[in-house]
Scaffold this active site. Structure first.
Site, mmCIF file in Angstrom:
data_model
loop_
_atom_site.group_PDB
_atom_site.id
_atom_site.type_symbol
_atom_site.label_atom_id
_atom_site.label_comp_id
_atom_site.label_asym_id
_atom_site.label_seq_id
_atom_site.Cartn_x
_atom_site.Cartn_y
_atom_site.Cartn_z
ATOM 1 N N GLY A 169 0.797 -1.220 0.000
ATOM 2 C CA GLY A 169 0.000 0.000 0.000
ATOM 3 C C GLY A 169 0.828 1.267 0.000
ATOM 4 O O GLY A 169 0.359 2.324 -0.423
ATOM 5 N N LYS A 220 5.315 2.415 7.922
ATOM 6 C CA LYS A 220 4.698 2.851 9.176
ATOM 7 C C LYS A 220 5.599 2.513 10.366
ATOM 8 O O LYS A 220 5.856 3.343 11.232
ATOM 9 C CB LYS A 220 3.334 2.192 9.345
ATOM 10 C CG LYS A 220 2.557 2.692 10.558
ATOM 11 C CD LYS A 220 1.312 1.852 10.827
ATOM 12 C CE LYS A 220 0.301 1.956 9.730
ATOM 13 N NZ LYS A 220 -0.948 1.219 10.048
ATOM 14 N N PHE A 222 8.779 1.472 10.126
ATOM 15 C CA PHE A 222 10.176 1.669 9.720
ATOM 16 C C PHE A 222 10.987 0.390 9.923
ATOM 17 O O PHE A 222 12.193 0.422 10.170
ATOM 18 C CB PHE A 222 10.828 2.848 10.464
ATOM 19 C CG PHE A 222 11.671 3.708 9.561
ATOM 20 C CD1 PHE A 222 11.079 4.565 8.652
ATOM 21 C CD2 PHE A 222 13.061 3.657 9.611
ATOM 22 C CE1 PHE A 222 11.859 5.358 7.802
ATOM 23 C CE2 PHE A 222 13.848 4.441 8.773
ATOM 24 C CZ PHE A 222 13.245 5.286 7.861
ATOM 25 N N THR A 223 10.307 -0.748 9.810
ATOM 26 C CA THR A 223 10.978 -2.046 9.940
ATOM 27 C C THR A 223 10.636 -2.986 8.790
ATOM 28 O O THR A 223 11.120 -4.117 8.778
ATOM 29 C CB THR A 223 10.592 -2.732 11.270
ATOM 30 O OG1 THR A 223 9.164 -2.891 11.318
ATOM 31 C CG2 THR A 223 11.058 -1.916 12.474
ATOM 32 N N THR A 224 9.795 -2.559 7.834
ATOM 33 C CA THR A 224 9.431 -3.426 6.710
ATOM 34 C C THR A 224 10.698 -3.838 5.968
ATOM 35 O O THR A 224 11.449 -2.989 5.478
ATOM 36 C CB THR A 224 8.476 -2.695 5.752
ATOM 37 O OG1 THR A 224 7.390 -2.150 6.500
ATOM 38 C CG2 THR A 224 7.955 -3.640 4.683
ATOM 39 N N GLU A 368 -6.606 -8.586 -1.375
ATOM 40 C CA GLU A 368 -6.063 -8.625 -0.017
ATOM 41 C C GLU A 368 -7.178 -8.442 1.005
ATOM 42 O O GLU A 368 -7.113 -8.978 2.108
ATOM 43 C CB GLU A 368 -4.990 -7.550 0.168
ATOM 44 C CG GLU A 368 -4.169 -7.727 1.436
ATOM 45 C CD GLU A 368 -2.957 -6.816 1.495
ATOM 46 O OE1 GLU A 368 -1.831 -7.323 1.364
ATOM 47 O OE2 GLU A 368 -3.140 -5.593 1.670
ATOM 48 N N HIS A 399 -6.830 -6.621 -27.760
ATOM 49 C CA HIS A 399 -5.942 -7.374 -28.638
ATOM 50 C C HIS A 399 -5.157 -8.433 -27.867
ATOM 51 O O HIS A 399 -4.181 -8.974 -28.378
ATOM 52 C CB HIS A 399 -4.996 -6.415 -29.359
ATOM 53 C CG HIS A 399 -5.716 -5.440 -30.236
ATOM 54 N ND1 HIS A 399 -6.031 -5.699 -31.555
ATOM 55 C CD2 HIS A 399 -6.236 -4.215 -29.969
ATOM 56 C CE1 HIS A 399 -6.686 -4.666 -32.064
ATOM 57 N NE2 HIS A 399 -6.828 -3.750 -31.117
ATOM 58 N N LYS A 521 6.567 -14.561 4.830
ATOM 59 C CA LYS A 521 7.593 -13.666 5.370
ATOM 60 C C LYS A 521 8.414 -14.366 6.452
ATOM 61 O O LYS A 521 9.636 -14.214 6.519
ATOM 62 C CB LYS A 521 6.942 -12.397 5.941
ATOM 63 C CG LYS A 521 6.400 -11.459 4.880
ATOM 64 C CD LYS A 521 6.150 -10.061 5.422
ATOM 65 C CE LYS A 521 4.903 -9.974 6.241
ATOM 66 N NZ LYS A 521 4.538 -8.582 6.597
#
Length: 555
Positions: A169, A220, A222-224, A368, A399, A521
């Protein structure tokens, strides 16, 4: 208010009387209903089933539901289903800031982000409107400083490029909106990095100048993992080009996050941190600080018009009777096709090149949200839920996969989107008229088809005849806007948000969590450590072991 699952008393869709009634209607009428014949029988059909949304600025969007496989009795029963499923109760709970995302004990309050009327909107007794407005004001000040050239890089040069680093997102929304509103672009170029594949960031870094580039790190927490890895790569590149002076970071990096500690540790001045609350889901976050890249690109006034367009649909969704409630009708039609016709897919084809990323954005929103198999009653669903949403801009799509839509064995309900006025009316609107003619023709062709007699009258004979027959009676919803403006785009997104909400409410699922993304993950973290050594891997199944070991050999 925070609570445990207060929505578990909502019934399974199949337990509702209207569901059984719809099954009987499908057997008696629906599966044999012929839309072409319905138009012949009812001269008022178009006027009854075409609904017009008036935006806050007076512009209009027409939603034509008349080519769908419904009649008055079927539609009335679908509305009955919505009432029995308590769709309006859940809607009102969402707009009241209740924790309808019960598995994470969170409110679902993205609608508060576009509350430009600044009416009180409370979560847990606290009015969030002032906080939302403060973040927007911060975004306005910052975006205007950067766009005007007042904000300068470490060498005193103006910013020319913005690189948004995010994923999910934090990427899909800004990418789609900046592409859709490219006509409104100002002085800045925007780039987006999301994929952990190093190619993505490498290709962007090739074309930007460290002296004139602003990086937005959108996470959000800051750890992704993907985002922070890409952000660190960007920071290392920047420092390597600027004499490794850490103090320069503050002029070239901003954070879309709420984790002040990690943001400061990264080197970003926390004055340039733009936060948002946990009641903003990732796939609904383009309305929040995550939309900063959009505001930088198109200007804050246009960004606010984008918010107001969504707000207009929110108002319509809350205030309009069910019979004329446009997003609710869209959601009910989706349930009708998914659960009674067995349709597994939903095509969205924008007849607008600026909207080329719109289907990809809607994929996350829809799949999702409603790709769930457990109900709010904490039991596995016995009926089909989320549809597989796909799409590409037309006429290109005609096409490629339109062959399957016209003559394949699967029913594919389709939405076609067109703006009457092009931002590029070149060749005296020649291109626009050709585009529009295809928009109208495709929906008509899918409805009317071509029978054997018509095929033969055109000269076909023998075994060629069946190959040229079009069965027709394939449902479409035509969405015609006056123009793709920031307000119109905001309205279109909010329409699909509330369609998705309606589907989930009928299916009695939680449309606002996403536990399905977690397992992969977790396993990736384990495997990531295994890739750091040369040992042969044996801890997984034979297939996974074999793939990992071959990768390590070839790396």
């Amino acid at each position: 208010m925070a609570s445990s699952n207060t929505y578990s008393n909502f019934k399974l869709a199949t337990e509702l009387p209207a569901w059984s009634k719809l099954q009987k209607l499908y057997d008696a009428q629906g599966k044999s209903l012929n839309v072409k014949e319905e138009f012949q029988k009812d001269s008022a059909r178009y006027n009854k089933y075409a609904k017009t949304l008036t935006n806050y600025d007076g512009s209009k969007i027409l939603f034509d539901f008349s080519k769908n496989l419904i009649n008055d009795e079927i539609l009335a029963t679908l509305i009955e289903l919505a009432k029995e499923a308590k769709v309006t109760d859940l809607r009102d709970a969402m707009f009241a800031g209740e924790h309808i995302n019960f598995t994470e004990d969170r409110a679902v309050y993205h609608v508060a982000l576009r509350n430009r009327a600044n009416k009180p909107m409370k979560v847990d007794g606290v009015d969030v409107a002032p906080e939302v407005d403060a973040v927007l004001q911060h975004m306005k000040e910052f975006s205007e400083q950067v766009r005007s050239g007042e904000w300068k890089g470490y060498t005193g040069k103006k910013i020319t490029d913005v690189v948004n680093i995010g994923i999910g997102g934090s990427d899909l929304g800004p990418v789609m909106v900046t592409e859709a509103l490219k006509h409104y672009a100002g002085v800045l170029d925007v780039h987006f990095v999301s994929n952990i594949d190093g190619t993505h960031i490498a290709e962007v870094l090739k074309v930007v100048d460290p002296e004139t580039t602003l990086f937005l790190v959108a996470s959000k927490t800051f750890t992704t993992a993907e985002t922070i890895t890409n952000a660190n790569t960007a920071k290392n590149w920047f420092l390597s080009k600027t004499g490794n002076d850490q103090s320069n970071i503050a002029k070239h990096f901003a954070a879309l996050s709420t984790n002040e500690t990690e943001v400061a540790k990264f080197g970003i001045d926390t004055k340039n941190m733009f936060g948002f609350e946990n009641w903003v889901g990732g796939r609904y976050s383009v309305w929040s600080a995550i939309g900063l890249s959009v505001a930088l690109y198109i200007g804050f006034d246009n960004f606010e018009a984008f918010l107001k367009g969504a707000e207009a649909v929110d108002k319509h969704f809350v205030e309009t009777p069910l019979e004329d409630n446009i997003p609710l009708l869209g959601g009910l039609l989706s349930v009708w096709y998914n659960n009674f016709f067995g349709a597994q897919t939903h095509l969205v084809a924008p007849f607008d090149q600026y909207l080329h990323r719109f289907p990809a954005y809607l994929q996350q929103l829809s799949m999702e949200s409603n790709g769930k198999s457990v109900t709010r009653g904490n039991v596995f669903s016995t009926y089909s839920t989320g549809s597989i949403l796909f799409g590409e801009p037309a006429t290109n799509a005609q096409h490629s996969f339109f062959q399957l839509v016209h003559q394949g064995t699967k029913l594919i309900p389709s939405d076609f989107i067109l703006a009457a006025q092009s931002h590029n009316p070149i060749e005296n609107n020649l291109h626009q008229k050709m585009l529009a003619s295809n928009f109208f023709a495709q929906a008509e062709a899918l409805m009317v088809g071509k029978d054997e007699a018509q095929v033969k009258s055109e000269g076909a004979t023998g075994g060629l005849v069946p190959h040229k027959i079009f069965s027709g009676n394939r449902p479409t919803t035509s969405i015609l806007a006056q123009k793709i403006t920031p307000a119109a785009l905001g309205s279109l997104i909010a329409y699909y948000e509330h369609v998705t909400f309606t589907e989930g409410a009928i299916w009695n699922i939680n449309s606002f969590d996403q536990w399905g993304v977690e397992l992969g993950k977790v396993l990736a973290k384990v495997i990531g450590k295994e890739l750091d050594n040369t040992e042969k891997i044996t801890a997984h199944d034979a297939s996974t072991n074999g793939l990992i070991n071959q990768f390590k050999e070839w790396l």
